[in-house]
Every structure is written in C-alpha cells, then in structure tokens.
Design a protein around this motif. Structure first.
Motif, PDB file in Angstrom:
ATOM      1  N   HIS A  90      53.629  33.816  40.745  1.00 39.13           N
ATOM      2  CA  HIS A  90      53.366  35.240  41.042  1.00 39.13           C
ATOM      3  C   HIS A  90      54.682  36.247  41.018  1.00 39.13           C
ATOM      4  N   LEU A  91      55.438  35.533  41.903  1.00 40.08           N
ATOM      5  CA  LEU A  91      56.770  36.293  41.954  1.00 40.08           C
ATOM      6  C   LEU A  91      57.550  36.378  40.689  1.00 40.08           C
ATOM      7  N   LYS A  92      57.352  35.586  39.794  1.00 44.87           N
ATOM      8  CA  LYS A  92      58.036  35.490  38.446  1.00 44.87           C
ATOM      9  C   LYS A  92      57.336  36.794  37.775  1.00 44.87           C
ATOM     10  N   ASP A  93      55.958  36.939  37.753  1.00 45.18           N
ATOM     11  CA  ASP A  93      55.276  37.959  37.238  1.00 45.18           C
ATOM     12  C   ASP A  93      55.603  39.334  37.685  1.00 45.18           C
ATOM     13  N   LEU A  94      55.854  39.255  38.907  1.00 43.42           N
ATOM     14  CA  LEU A  94      56.424  40.562  39.565  1.00 43.42           C
ATOM     15  C   LEU A  94      57.908  40.843  39.194  1.00 43.42           C
ATOM     16  N   ALA A  95      58.517  40.166  38.831  1.00 47.78           N
ATOM     17  CA  ALA A  95      59.929  40.127  38.195  1.00 47.78           C
ATOM     18  C   ALA A  95      59.902  40.857  36.812  1.00 47.78           C
ATOM     19  N   VAL A  96      58.994  40.650  36.066  1.00 47.32           N
ATOM     20  CA  VAL A  96      59.147  40.982  34.458  1.00 47.32           C
ATOM     21  C   VAL A  96      57.946  42.200  34.382  1.00 47.32           C
ATOM     22  N   GLN A  97      57.008  42.607  35.593  1.00 50.56           N
ATOM     23  CA  GLN A  97      55.851  43.378  35.134  1.00 50.56           C
ATOM     24  C   GLN A  97      56.151  44.551  34.712  1.00 50.56           C
ATOM     25  N   GLU A  98      57.438  45.335  35.124  1.00 49.70           N
ATOM     26  CA  GLU A  98      57.636  46.784  34.890  1.00 49.70           C
ATOM     27  C   GLU A  98      57.964  46.724  33.209  1.00 49.70           C
ATOM     28  N   LYS A  99      58.569  45.783  32.817  1.00 48.85           N
ATOM     29  CA  LYS A  99      58.870  45.831  31.420  1.00 48.85           C
ATOM     30  C   LYS A  99      57.836  46.017  30.370  1.00 48.85           C
ATOM     31  N   PHE A 100      56.695  45.629  30.954  1.00 50.58           N
ATOM     32  CA  PHE A 100      55.342  46.002  30.090  1.00 50.58           C
ATOM     33  C   PHE A 100      54.139  46.925  30.721  1.00 50.58           C
ATOM     34  N   HIS A 101      55.046  47.501  31.842  1.00 52.72           N
ATOM     35  CA  HIS A 101      54.314  48.545  32.612  1.00 52.72           C
ATOM     36  C   HIS A 101      52.880  47.928  33.083  1.00 52.72           C
ATOM     37  N   VAL A 102      52.930  46.786  33.466  1.00 50.62           N
ATOM     38  CA  VAL A 102      51.899  46.207  34.467  1.00 50.62           C
ATOM     39  C   VAL A 102      52.238  46.085  36.047  1.00 50.62           C
ATOM     40  N   LYS A 103      51.193  46.250  36.769  1.00 52.10           N
ATOM     41  CA  LYS A 103      51.459  46.038  38.230  1.00 52.10           C
ATOM     42  C   LYS A 103      50.302  45.296  38.655  1.00 52.10           C
ATOM     43  N   TYR A 104      50.701  43.958  39.123  1.00 53.85           N
ATOM     44  CA  TYR A 104      50.026  43.020  39.661  1.00 53.85           C
ATOM     45  C   TYR A 104      49.690  43.363  41.269  1.00 53.85           C
ATOM     46  N   LEU A 105      48.538  43.170  41.525  1.00 57.74           N
ATOM     47  CA  LEU A 105      47.889  43.759  42.774  1.00 57.74           C
ATOM     48  C   LEU A 105      47.761  42.589  43.784  1.00 57.74           C
ATOM     49  N   ALA A 106      46.805  41.536  43.360  1.00 55.18           N
ATOM     50  CA  ALA A 106      46.548  40.388  44.207  1.00 55.18           C
ATOM     51  C   ALA A 106      46.130  39.217  43.218  1.00 55.18           C
ATOM     52  N   TYR A 107      46.257  38.040  43.843  1.00 55.51           N
ATOM     53  CA  TYR A 107      45.570  36.804  43.231  1.00 55.51           C
ATOM     54  C   TYR A 107      45.114  35.944  44.199  1.00 55.51           C
ATOM     55  N   TRP A 108      44.125  35.078  43.314  1.00 52.27           N
ATOM     56  CA  TRP A 108      43.178  34.159  44.486  1.00 52.27           C
ATOM     57  C   TRP A 108      43.545  32.743  43.759  1.00 52.27           C
ATOM     58  N   VAL A 109      43.728  31.591  44.716  1.00 50.43           N
ATOM     59  CA  VAL A 109      43.975  30.473  44.155  1.00 50.43           C
ATOM     60  C   VAL A 109      42.757  29.516  44.809  1.00 50.43           C
ATOM     61  N   ASN A 110      42.137  28.537  43.858  1.00 46.41           N
ATOM     62  CA  ASN A 110      41.339  27.774  44.369  1.00 46.41           C
ATOM     63  C   ASN A 110      41.754  26.438  43.842  1.00 46.41           C
ATOM     64  N   GLU A 111      42.228  25.680  44.853  1.00 49.73           N
ATOM     65  CA  GLU A 111      42.882  24.422  44.599  1.00 49.73           C
ATOM     66  C   GLU A 111      41.825  23.477  44.166  1.00 49.73           C
ATOM     67  N   ASP A 112      40.595  23.501  44.796  1.00 50.75           N
ATOM     68  CA  ASP A 112      39.654  22.380  44.482  1.00 50.75           C
ATOM     69  C   ASP A 112      39.213  22.571  42.803  1.00 50.75           C
ATOM     70  N   SER A 113      39.254  23.869  42.311  1.00 52.19           N
ATOM     71  CA  SER A 113      38.718  23.789  40.843  1.00 52.19           C
ATOM     72  C   SER A 113      39.784  23.897  40.018  1.00 52.19           C
TER      73      SER A 113
END
Length: 370
Positions: free
Chosen positions: A22-45
């Motif tokens: 996610h931190l890597k996504d944040l580092a490049v998001q402005e290049k494509f005008h994207v804004k990451y807001l939140a994420y969910w992780v389900n380790e079981d699935s």
C-alpha cells in the motif's frame, strides 16, 4: 472523481506485506491522478481489497503495476451510498488498513440477509402493487430486528425484498432466526381477513469484489437471492460455510426450520439458476431440456430439487416465472398478455390462472403508481 474498489487474489498474504504494498501505491498514485483511501486484508482467504478515487480503471491498473508489479483481479465502480451501506463507517489505522472498534483488522467480508415477503390477498377488487409485493407491517418488523442486531438495510438495491448487511455471521443468523420466530409465532398480528403472507430467507457470505462482479457484492447478492428462492415457506436457507467459521452458528443451524446448503448443492443451485435465467422466456423450455443441460436425468433433477425446496422442477420454474412477472407488472412497459408470453407462458389465460392461485388476485387487478 469516481469511487472504485478492487480485489487481489494473493494466497498466503500477511498484513505486514499488504502494508508495504500500500505504501508503494501511495508513492506513485499522483502520477496517475489516483488517491488510495483504504484497504482490507483477509489473511484466511488471501484476498486484499482496495478503495480509491481515480479518473478511470486504467489509472488504477497502472498504479498497481508500477508500484508492485501486480495486476488487479477486477475493479468495480462504486456509488458512495451503496459503499457505505455495505461497508459501514470504516475505521482506519495510520497505514489506511480498515480495522474494527477494537483495532482488529476488518477482513472485508460481509454477511447478507435476503428476505422475500409475498402477500396473498383474499380481496377481489383492485389492490396496490407495493402492498402485494412487500407488505408494510412485516417489512417494518423485519427492519426493526435488523437494526437491533447491528445490521444495515440496503434500500437502494430492491423495491421487492428486504436486503440487509451484517459484519458478523452470528448477528446475521440470529437476526434471521428472530425474524422467523416473530413471523411464525405472531403471524395473526401481520395478517387480516383480507391478507396473508409467505416468507423465505436466504443468507450468504460475500466479499466486496470478485473476479466476475460488475458491482459491489454482486455475487453474494445473487447467491442470497437464489437461496431465498430455494428455501421453503417460513424457512431460512444458508451455506454450510456459516458453520465452518462460527461455533455459535454451528449450534444455531442445527434446527429443522433451517436448510444448510453444502458445497456440492451450492454448485447445483448456481447451475440451476444460470440455465433457468437463460431460458425462462422460452415457451419451449421444458424440464426435460433443463435436465439435459444440467447433465441429470429428470428423476435426478426432481430428487435433488425436491430435497432442498420441497418443490418439483415444474412448480419451481413456474413460481420463478410468476415472481418475475411481478417485476414486469411494476415496470408497466408490457400488457398482461405480453408479460405472459415474455415469461414463456403459451397462454395468457393460463398465466392469469397460475398468478391468481399464487397471489390470490388476477394480475389485471394490480394497481401500480407511476
């Protein structure tokens, strides 16, 4: 900018790994005008779900590819109100990981309750469509139990059924049982000399986005509706997975008024509805044809379907056609005769006879507000 959710199938993923990605996504998001807001992780699935604003889906693909060298399994655009209805108010830690009130990671999965309430009238005069399809008193009672059990009613999705979302399997199942007990033990309070009603419930476990979804929780909504239609009158149908993830559910599900659907039967139900939906408007669609397409004999199809729904294939397909007829009546685009032909009835008079037997009134006597 539009709001999107995506999914990543990453078997064995750990939360720490998802945080770094996610931190890597944040580092490049402005290049494509994207804004990451939140994420969910389900380790079981092994599933990761991301929420972001972006100009389009392609921009999201590019950020993930540049940041982590990965592709998304699917991306769906999400209407903000619908997102809130399903996911609720998300609490996020400093890395944007969604957690619950105790700080435990939210795996993103939700538990869907689909309640079908159909009125049967003894009135012979014109009646209101909305009261026939979703009677007010039982609907309001169901919504009270949903709120009591910390569920959320998703009003945006359907005018002809009650759909609710829960964060835990226990709250979903307990709510369904409370609604069932209320309706069965106090039925006289919700009926009169003019009205009676039938109900079924289908429960399902769902993930926000799957590889085939066009909208949020689409697969889960379909499954819960299928189980609702499979269930006998007054019963709850739900997948065996509820037992596998909850000790409480395992105890509560061991009741005669609950139908537990195992994995092989889930595949059967999916195939059944896939074939019926493709053929339902064809007047030459026979049970023999349905059996052949499913690779079963007529006797096998009868036994399989009857064991789950206490209904023959002929009755089951006819009931589905009549339920779809209500939706077409609501739309007011077709005449009663046209609706009959559209749903594979070769004779409008026979259609009207079947409709009256199921709902207590002729389809021509239903009033629909414009």
């Amino acid at each position: 900018m539009p709001l999107y959710m995506d999914c990543h199938d990453t078997p064995g993923i750990k939360i720490e790994e998802a945080e770094k990605a996610h931190l890597k996504d944040l580092a490049v998001q402005e290049k494509f005008h994207v804004k990451y807001l939140a994420y969910w992780v389900n380790e079981d699935s092994g599933k990761v779900f991301c929420l972001m604003k972006a100009p389009n889906k392609e921009a999201i693909h590019k950020t993930h590819l540049l940041a982590n060298g990965i592709k998304t399994c699917n991306i769906v655009e999400v209407e903000g109100g619908l997102y809130s209805a399903f996911m609720g108010k998300d609490l996020r830690n400093r890395e944007d990981l969604v957690v619950d009130e105790n700080g435990t990671p939210d795996g993103g999965y939700r538990f869907i309750l689909n309640l079908d309430i159909i009125a049967v009238t003894r009135l012979s005069d014109f009646i209101d469509f909305d009261e026939l399809k979703l009677p007010r008193k039982p609907r309001e009672a169901a919504e009270r139990f949903i709120l009591k059990n910390n569920g959320n009613v998703v009003n945006q999705l359907s005018y002809d059924r009650v759909i609710a979302v829960f964060k835990t399997p226990e709250s979903c199942l307990l709510c369904a049982k409370e609604i069932q007990e209320e309706f069965l033990s106090h039925k006289v309070e919700y009926t009169s000399n003019e009205w009676n009603f039938r109900f079924t419930m289908g429960l399902c476990i769902g993930e926000p986005v799957t590889t085939t979804d066009d909208r949020i929780f689409q697969q889960a909504l379909n499954q819960s509706m299928w189980y609702c239609k499979i269930a006998e009158n007054g019963k709850i149908a739900l997948p065996i997975e509820f037992q596998e993830i909850s000790v409480l559910c395992r105890t509560e599900m061991d009741m005669p008024d609950i139908t537990v659907i195992d994995k092989s039967d889930q595949d059967f139900i999916r195939q059944l509805f896939d074939h019926i939906n493709v053929n339902i408007s064809k007047d030459n669609f026979t049970i023999a044809k349905l059996s052949r397409e499913m690779g079963l004999s007529r006797a096998q199809l009868y036994r399989k379907l009857n064991s789950m729904s206490n209904s023959s294939p002929v009755q089951f397909v006819r009931d589905l056609r009549l339920k779809y007829a209500l939706n077409l009546i609501k739309e007011k685009k077709l005449t009663i005769s046209e609706i009959a032909y559209e749903l594979g009835f070769s004779n409008p008079s026979y259609f009207a006879k079947c409709f009256k037997k199921k709902y207590g009134i002729s389809p021509s006597k239903i009033k629909v507000e414009v």
